[in-house]
Design a protein around this motif. Structure first.
Motif, PDB file in Angstrom:
ATOM      1  N   SER A  71      20.434  12.963 -24.723  1.00 20.73           N
ATOM      2  CA  SER A  71      20.602  13.937 -25.806  1.00 20.73           C
ATOM      3  C   SER A  71      19.265  14.291 -26.446  1.00 20.73           C
ATOM      4  CB  SER A  71      21.547  13.375 -26.873  1.00 20.73           C
ATOM      5  OG  SER A  71      20.955  12.249 -27.507  1.00 20.73           O
ATOM      6  N   ALA A  72      19.249  15.404 -27.171  1.00 20.64           N
ATOM      7  CA  ALA A  72      18.052  15.805 -27.917  1.00 20.64           C
ATOM      8  C   ALA A  72      17.762  14.804 -29.023  1.00 20.64           C
ATOM      9  CB  ALA A  72      18.249  17.203 -28.494  1.00 20.64           C
ATOM     10  N   LEU A  73      18.799  14.250 -29.640  1.00 22.90           N
ATOM     11  CA  LEU A  73      18.605  13.219 -30.659  1.00 22.90           C
ATOM     12  C   LEU A  73      17.920  11.997 -30.062  1.00 22.90           C
ATOM     13  CD1 LEU A  73      19.124  12.034 -33.492  1.00 22.90           C
ATOM     14  CD2 LEU A  73      21.348  11.252 -32.634  1.00 22.90           C
ATOM     15  N   GLY A  74      18.332  11.602 -28.858  1.00 20.72           N
ATOM     16  CA  GLY A  74      17.685  10.470 -28.204  1.00 20.72           C
ATOM     17  C   GLY A  74      16.220  10.742 -27.919  1.00 20.72           C
ATOM     18  N   THR A  75      15.899  11.961 -27.477  1.00 23.48           N
ATOM     19  CA  THR A  75      14.496  12.322 -27.247  1.00 23.48           C
ATOM     20  C   THR A  75      13.687  12.184 -28.527  1.00 23.48           C
ATOM     21  OG1 THR A  75      15.070  13.826 -25.442  1.00 23.48           O
ATOM     22  CG2 THR A  75      12.962  14.192 -26.540  1.00 23.48           C
ATOM     23  N   PHE A  76      14.231  12.687 -29.614  1.00 19.18           N
ATOM     24  CA  PHE A  76      13.534  12.568 -30.903  1.00 19.18           C
ATOM     25  C   PHE A  76      13.299  11.096 -31.259  1.00 19.18           C
ATOM     26  CE2 PHE A  76      14.279  11.460 -35.335  1.00 19.18           C
ATOM     27  CZ  PHE A  76      13.190  12.052 -35.945  1.00 19.18           C
ATOM     28  N   LEU A  77      14.323  10.253 -31.143  1.00 18.37           N
ATOM     29  CA  LEU A  77      14.203   8.858 -31.560  1.00 18.37           C
ATOM     30  C   LEU A  77      13.175   8.116 -30.710  1.00 18.37           C
ATOM     31  CD1 LEU A  77      17.931   7.936 -32.260  1.00 18.37           C
ATOM     32  CD2 LEU A  77      16.108   8.272 -33.930  1.00 18.37           C
ATOM     33  N   PHE A  78      13.155   8.345 -29.403  1.00 12.35           N
ATOM     34  CA  PHE A  78      12.224   7.619 -28.550  1.00 12.35           C
ATOM     35  C   PHE A  78      10.787   8.074 -28.768  1.00 12.35           C
ATOM     36  CE2 PHE A  78      16.015   6.333 -26.192  1.00 12.35           C
ATOM     37  CZ  PHE A  78      15.697   5.009 -25.934  1.00 12.35           C
ATOM     38  N   ARG A  79      10.566   9.369 -28.903  1.00 11.21           N
ATOM     39  CA  ARG A  79       9.200   9.841 -29.136  1.00 11.21           C
ATOM     40  C   ARG A  79       8.697   9.409 -30.521  1.00 11.21           C
ATOM     41  NH1 ARG A  79       6.250  10.379 -25.158  1.00 11.21           N
ATOM     42  NH2 ARG A  79       4.792  11.480 -26.556  1.00 11.21           N
ATOM     43  N   THR A  80       9.587   9.421 -31.505  1.00  6.83           N
ATOM     44  CA  THR A  80       9.188   8.986 -32.840  1.00  6.83           C
ATOM     45  C   THR A  80       8.914   7.489 -32.861  1.00  6.83           C
ATOM     46  OG1 THR A  80      10.537  10.748 -33.816  1.00  6.83           O
ATOM     47  CG2 THR A  80       9.856   8.957 -35.262  1.00  6.83           C
ATOM     48  N   ALA A  81       9.775   6.710 -32.210  1.00  7.31           N
ATOM     49  CA  ALA A  81       9.546   5.265 -32.163  1.00  7.31           C
ATOM     50  C   ALA A  81       8.257   4.938 -31.415  1.00  7.31           C
ATOM     51  CB  ALA A  81      10.734   4.572 -31.493  1.00  7.31           C
ATOM     52  N   LEU A  82       7.960   5.693 -30.368  1.00  4.77           N
ATOM     53  CA  LEU A  82       6.728   5.467 -29.611  1.00  4.77           C
ATOM     54  C   LEU A  82       5.508   5.658 -30.495  1.00  4.77           C
ATOM     55  CD1 LEU A  82       5.577   4.939 -26.712  1.00  4.77           C
ATOM     56  CD2 LEU A  82       5.419   7.427 -26.499  1.00  4.77           C
ATOM     57  N   LYS A  83       5.529   6.692 -31.329  1.00  3.83           N
ATOM     58  CA  LYS A  83       4.396   6.960 -32.215  1.00  3.83           C
ATOM     59  C   LYS A  83       4.363   6.041 -33.432  1.00  3.83           C
ATOM     60  CE  LYS A  83       3.020  10.274 -29.604  1.00  3.83           C
ATOM     61  NZ  LYS A  83       1.798  10.096 -28.771  1.00  3.83           N
ATOM     62  N   ASN A  84       5.409   5.232 -33.596  1.00  6.49           N
ATOM     63  CA  ASN A  84       5.460   4.270 -34.690  1.00  6.49           C
ATOM     64  C   ASN A  84       5.534   2.838 -34.164  1.00  6.49           C
ATOM     65  OD1 ASN A  84       5.925   5.710 -37.553  1.00  6.49           O
ATOM     66  ND2 ASN A  84       6.911   6.934 -35.950  1.00  6.49           N
ATOM     67  N   GLY A  85       4.849   2.600 -33.039  1.00  6.12           N
ATOM     68  CA  GLY A  85       4.732   1.242 -32.523  1.00  6.12           C
ATOM     69  C   GLY A  85       5.945   0.722 -31.801  1.00  6.12           C
ATOM     70  N   LEU A  86       6.806   1.589 -31.240  1.00  4.15           N
ATOM     71  CA  LEU A  86       8.032   1.182 -30.550  1.00  4.15           C
ATOM     72  C   LEU A  86       8.901   0.304 -31.452  1.00  4.15           C
ATOM     73  CD1 LEU A  86       7.151   0.499 -26.789  1.00  4.15           C
ATOM     74  CD2 LEU A  86       8.673   2.233 -27.738  1.00  4.15           C
ATOM     75  N   ASP A  87       9.055   0.730 -32.674  1.00  6.27           N
ATOM     76  CA  ASP A  87       9.852  -0.010 -33.645  1.00  6.27           C
ATOM     77  C   ASP A  87      11.262   0.566 -33.670  1.00  6.27           C
ATOM     78  OD1 ASP A  87      10.870  -1.450 -35.717  1.00  6.27           O
ATOM     79  OD2 ASP A  87       9.465  -0.724 -37.233  1.00  6.27           O
ATOM     80  N   PHE A  88      12.241  -0.241 -33.229  1.00 10.31           N
ATOM     81  CA  PHE A  88      13.631   0.198 -33.194  1.00 10.31           C
ATOM     82  C   PHE A  88      14.495  -0.587 -34.174  1.00 10.31           C
ATOM     83  CE2 PHE A  88      12.104   1.726 -29.111  1.00 10.31           C
ATOM     84  CZ  PHE A  88      12.735   2.958 -28.983  1.00 10.31           C
ATOM     85  N   HIS A  89      13.871  -1.206 -35.157  1.00  7.76           N
ATOM     86  CA  HIS A  89      14.662  -1.913 -36.168  1.00  7.76           C
ATOM     87  C   HIS A  89      15.561  -0.905 -36.885  1.00  7.76           C
ATOM     88  CE1 HIS A  89      15.616  -4.136 -39.863  1.00  7.76           C
ATOM     89  NE2 HIS A  89      15.373  -5.225 -39.168  1.00  7.76           N
ATOM     90  N   PRO A  90      16.793  -1.306 -37.258  1.00  5.85           N
ATOM     91  CA  PRO A  90      17.695  -0.337 -37.916  1.00  5.85           C
ATOM     92  C   PRO A  90      17.100   0.318 -39.156  1.00  5.85           C
ATOM     93  CG  PRO A  90      18.900  -2.324 -37.305  1.00  5.85           C
ATOM     94  CD  PRO A  90      17.468  -2.589 -36.994  1.00  5.85           C
ATOM     95  N   MET A  91      16.308  -0.430 -39.924  1.00  2.68           N
ATOM     96  CA  MET A  91      15.690   0.175 -41.103  1.00  2.68           C
ATOM     97  C   MET A  91      14.678   1.245 -40.711  1.00  2.68           C
ATOM     98  SD  MET A  91      17.053  -1.167 -43.761  1.00  2.68           S
ATOM     99  CE  MET A  91      17.963  -2.603 -44.331  1.00  2.68           C
ATOM    100  N   SER A  92      13.975   1.017 -39.603  1.00  2.00           N
ATOM    101  CA  SER A  92      13.017   2.015 -39.126  1.00  2.00           C
ATOM    102  C   SER A  92      13.736   3.252 -38.604  1.00  2.00           C
ATOM    103  CB  SER A  92      12.131   1.403 -38.037  1.00  2.00           C
ATOM    104  OG  SER A  92      11.437   0.270 -38.527  1.00  2.00           O
ATOM    105  N   ILE A  93      14.830   3.054 -37.878  1.00  2.00           N
ATOM    106  CA  ILE A  93      15.622   4.193 -37.412  1.00  2.00           C
ATOM    107  C   ILE A  93      16.114   5.010 -38.604  1.00  2.00           C
ATOM    108  CG2 ILE A  93      17.727   4.861 -36.198  1.00  2.00           C
ATOM    109  CD1 ILE A  93      15.553   3.860 -34.345  1.00  2.00           C
ATOM    110  N   SER A  94      16.505   4.336 -39.669  1.00  2.00           N
ATOM    111  CA  SER A  94      16.937   5.034 -40.881  1.00  2.00           C
ATOM    112  C   SER A  94      15.817   5.903 -41.433  1.00  2.00           C
ATOM    113  CB  SER A  94      17.390   4.022 -41.933  1.00  2.00           C
ATOM    114  OG  SER A  94      18.415   3.182 -41.442  1.00  2.00           O
ATOM    115  N   LYS A  95      14.597   5.397 -41.377  1.00  2.00           N
ATOM    116  CA  LYS A  95      13.445   6.165 -41.884  1.00  2.00           C
ATOM    117  C   LYS A  95      13.155   7.364 -40.985  1.00  2.00           C
ATOM    118  CE  LYS A  95       9.957   6.319 -44.903  1.00  2.00           C
ATOM    119  NZ  LYS A  95       9.592   7.706 -44.779  1.00  2.00           N
TER     120      LYS A  95
END
Length: 759
Positions: A578-602
């Motif tokens: 999904s497009a949402l998944g693309t956004f989350l992975f690229r954003t997490a990559l630029k933020n140190g591959l952080d997938f903690h739920p609090m980070s996803i919320s941010k």
């Protein structure tokens, strides 16, 4: 004692000589010296204090500390009585923060300066507003937003996107001259909805009916009745879920129409499915032309460049269930994912039993004649057999199945009867990350910070014999007892006596928590859902009802972190690619591959995409959470847990409820229960072994033998007859649920929908 000189005044009374300021003067120089001696340290910047030294009576520790009185006097003299104390206090806080910042920068593994909390959390956004608009339009066009809730104004859509998952509104839309410059609604162009009144029908009144195939849960209705932010109680939410889903016990005692509580619907068939790609293609083409005004952008992550414009494929065509040529949708497979590290225990055992007990798997039918009108969900249990930072092994798949066969908790699920619904797969971090297009070219650059949780990185020291880059090992897919396994994977690291965080496999106690595996699972759930679609469940999750209507809802969701407006991804639904998944992975990559739920919320909050990853009320999946944090205790649900340990050890005052009510009295209406870790606590302490009857007697005997060896007792050669008097008098909720699921597999009772397993 000091003496003073007195003189006689004209009226005959004695008079004290004084200076011009009205203070008396003293004739003795001793008093002046004594006064100066007392004020000696108050006029200096430092003042001494002495502290006792433990074990040394004759000496004391002398320290020099800032003289607060002196500092206060100077601040008042320079800045006044009002501003002086405030400036002094601000300087004191700055001093403490400086000490903390220096420690964070040079004394921890993170090696980074902390951001001041009073300045707010730093932004995480790496996409422009234009790309966020495209993500919204893509998800809506794909049918992943079947909601009438408004799109945030900040997204700035110029035109309302057509929504194939939403029926047309009855009201006439406003003329263009009365509309605002920003579109916040979607235009419903989907099929009509028919809301169901689900009841038990005679003669089948002892058990609730199965959900209607293809039915959908209206999340707008659920949010209206369950949202904690609007003051809704978990108890009331569960009643709505129970009655609207036809799960009520016995006859209804509520009177009157319940249209507001109907949240399950089916869609009418349409003659022609809408081609969503054609609807959105012109919009996408126009939005890729030209650059966006930088002043119109959201705050960008500091030190990062804007991501290139999204190159999204056309969204999949939205096809209602009744128009679908097959009962199962390949774009939205019904797969439950679960991640497990280390030896198989009673925790994933109970999760799988609850899956068999609640979901529509057709186990009550002849195996050769399944119901072709029902899409059977599958359960993929992903196993990482060694530590989270383990090394690949070419024989990993074979080793995994050998361990599963010899493990009494896992071996029952290798039975051929379950081969079509339960599959064990081996997790491989390298292979999985390489399978994500948004990560495969760049994730290796962050290999040293792969275990990132909420911005805190767990460092993994490199091994001397480890190759510079770990490549996935090509292993063909195996079939073991009809169970398909995924190919490449890491396996166990070399065994070590010490149980440090690097070599730890599973959490055996509160003091030996496997933090690395937990961090890895934070990332694994997004990888699995983005690559394969489906729903991820934490291993401490127990299913309580059929999820048919949740599968029918095409959007992505997690649930609320108790009282906080944050995500808990213990349950996570995302669509494949999904497009949402693309956004989350690229954003997490630029933020140190952080997938903690609090980070996803941010991430989603900064981008105004929270509506695309719906934050469902925790009453649906975690009904006890608010009570355990002292909320809503004036009207708690049933059962009433003040802490999560009550599930394993029910308080004496309510210890009659588990046996008297059974599973029908356990958060009835909720879709699942999350018991929050407690990996080291057995569900059934007096019978801590799989109790599945003669068909699986060998595994039970192995488990009993292990318990006997652990307690230094000898297992009798012939099984002895067990007496009910030897059992625990008051059974706990965890024990009752385990024994209920096991009795279904033994063939002693039907599942929760009145269906008997057919072997």
């Amino acid at each position: 004692m000091t003496s003073s000189m007195y003189f006689s005044r004209g009226n005959g009374y004695m008079e004290k000589p004084h200076l011009g300021n009205g203070l008396p003067t003293y004739s003795s120089s001793t008093a002046v010296r004594e006064k100066r001696h007392r004020q000696q340290y108050s006029t200096q910047w430092l003042t001494p204090i002495s502290l006792p030294i433990p074990g040394v009576r004759t000496r004391r520790l002398r320290l020099m500390l800032p003289n607060l009185e002196r500092l206060h006097q100077q601040s008042v003299a320079k800045f006044g009585r009002r501003r002086g104390p405030f400036i002094l206090f601000a300087g004191f806080l700055t001093f403490l923060y400086l000490i903390f910042a220096i420690h964070r920068r040079f004394g921890t593994d993170d090696k980074s300066w902390p951001a001041p909390s009073f300045l707010g959390e730093p932004p995480t956004l790496v996409y422009r507003r234009e790309d966020l608009q495209r993500i919204w339009e893509w998800e809506v066009a794909a049918g992943h937003y079947p909601s009438s809730r408004r799109i945030p104004d900040q997204v700035g859509l110029a035109n309302p996107p057509p929504n194939p998952a939403l029926p047309p509104l009855r009201s006439v839309s406003l003329p263009s001259r009365f509309r605002g410059p920003v579109a916040t609604d979607t235009i419903g162009i989907g099929p009509k909805r028919i809301y169901l009144d689900l009841k038990r029908q005679p003669p089948d009144v002892a058990y609730p009916p199965r959900p209607v195939p293809g039915s959908v849960a209206d999340m707008d209705v659920i949010m209206d009745n369950c949202d904690f932010s609007t003051g809704k109680y978990v108890r009331d939410c569960l009643e709505v879920l129970r009655l609207g889903g036809g799960l009520e016990l016995g006859a209804r005692v509520r009177r009157g129409k319940m249209d507001e509580w109907k949240y399950i619907y089916v869609e009418e068939a349409t003659q022609n499915a809408t081609d969503n790609a054609a609807l959105t293609k012109p919009v996408f083409a126009l939005k890729t032309q030209g650059e966006v005004d930088p002043s119109n952008e959201f705050p960008k992550k500091r030190g990062a460049e804007w991501e290139p414009h999204l190159n999204l494929s056309p969204p999949p065509k939205y096809v209602p269930y009744k128009d679908s040529p097959t009962v199962c949708d390949d774009e939205n497979p019904r797969v439950y994912h679960m991640f497990w590290t280390g030896p198989f225990t009673d925790k994933p055992y109970l999760a799988l039993l609850s899956f068999l007990f609640t979901q529509n798997l057709g186990l009550h039918l002849d195996p050769d004649h399944p119901d072709l009108n029902v899409c059977r969900p599958k359960f993929w249990l992903w196993i990482n057999p060694g530590p989270a930072a383990s090394v690949p092994n070419p024989t990993a798949v074979r080793d995994m199945f050998d361990q599963l066969k010899s493990n009494p908790w896992a071996s029952p699920f290798l039975h051929p009867r379950f081969k079509d619904v339960i599959q064990f797969k081996l997790w491989n971090t390298t292979e999985q990350l390489d399978g994500v297009p948004e990560l495969k070219e760049e994730w290796r650059a962050l290999r040293d910070s792969l275990f990132n949780s909420g911005g805190y990185v767990e460092k993994i020291p490199p091994k001397a014999d480890e190759p510079e880059e770990t490549e996935s090992v090509e292993v063909e897919e195996e079939e073991e007892e009809g169970i398909a396994a995924a190919a490449p994977s890491p396996t166990k690291a070399n065994a070590k006596d010490d149980d440090d965080k690097i070599n730890r496999v599973g959490s055996k106690s509160p003091s030996s928590y496997d933090r690395l595996s937990v961090i890895l699972s934070d990332m694994a759930r997004f990888v699995l859902c983005h690559r394969f679609g489906g729903i991820y469940l934490d291993a401490d999750t127990i299913l309580l009802r059929d999820w048919e209507e949740l599968w029918g809802w095409r959007g992505a969701f997690a649930y609320r972190w108790s009282r906080l407006e944050k995500y808990n991804t213990a349950v996570l639904r995302m669509n494949k690619g999904s497009a949402l998944g693309t956004f989350l992975f690229r954003t997490a990559l630029k933020n140190g591959l952080d997938f903690h739920p609090m980070s996803i919320s941010k991430y989603t909050k900064d981008a105004y995409l929270e509506g695309l990853l719906l934050r469902l009320p925790d009453a649906l999946f975690d009904s006890a959470w608010l009570n355990t944090e002292s909320y809503q205790r004036d009207r708690p649900p049933q059962p009433y847990f003040t802490e999560f340990a009550d599930f394993f050890e029910t308080p004496v005052q309510s210890s009659a409820a588990p046996q008297a009510l059974g599973i029908d009295g356990f958060f009835k209406g909720a879709y699942s229960y999350h018991f929050h870790n407690f990996w080291w606590r057995p569900f059934d302490p007096s019978r801590n072994f799989p109790d599945l009857g003669p068909r699986f007697a060998q595994g039970e005997r192995i488990a009993r033998q292990s318990l006997a060896e652990a307690s230094s007792t000898k297992l009798p050669e012939q099984p002895q007859e067990e007496r009910v008097a030897d059992d625990k008098r008051d059974l706990d909720w965890a024990t009752v649920l385990k024994r209920t699921f096991e009795s279904y597999v033994r063939g002693e009772r039907p599942n929760m929908y009145g269906e008997w397993i057919k072997w």
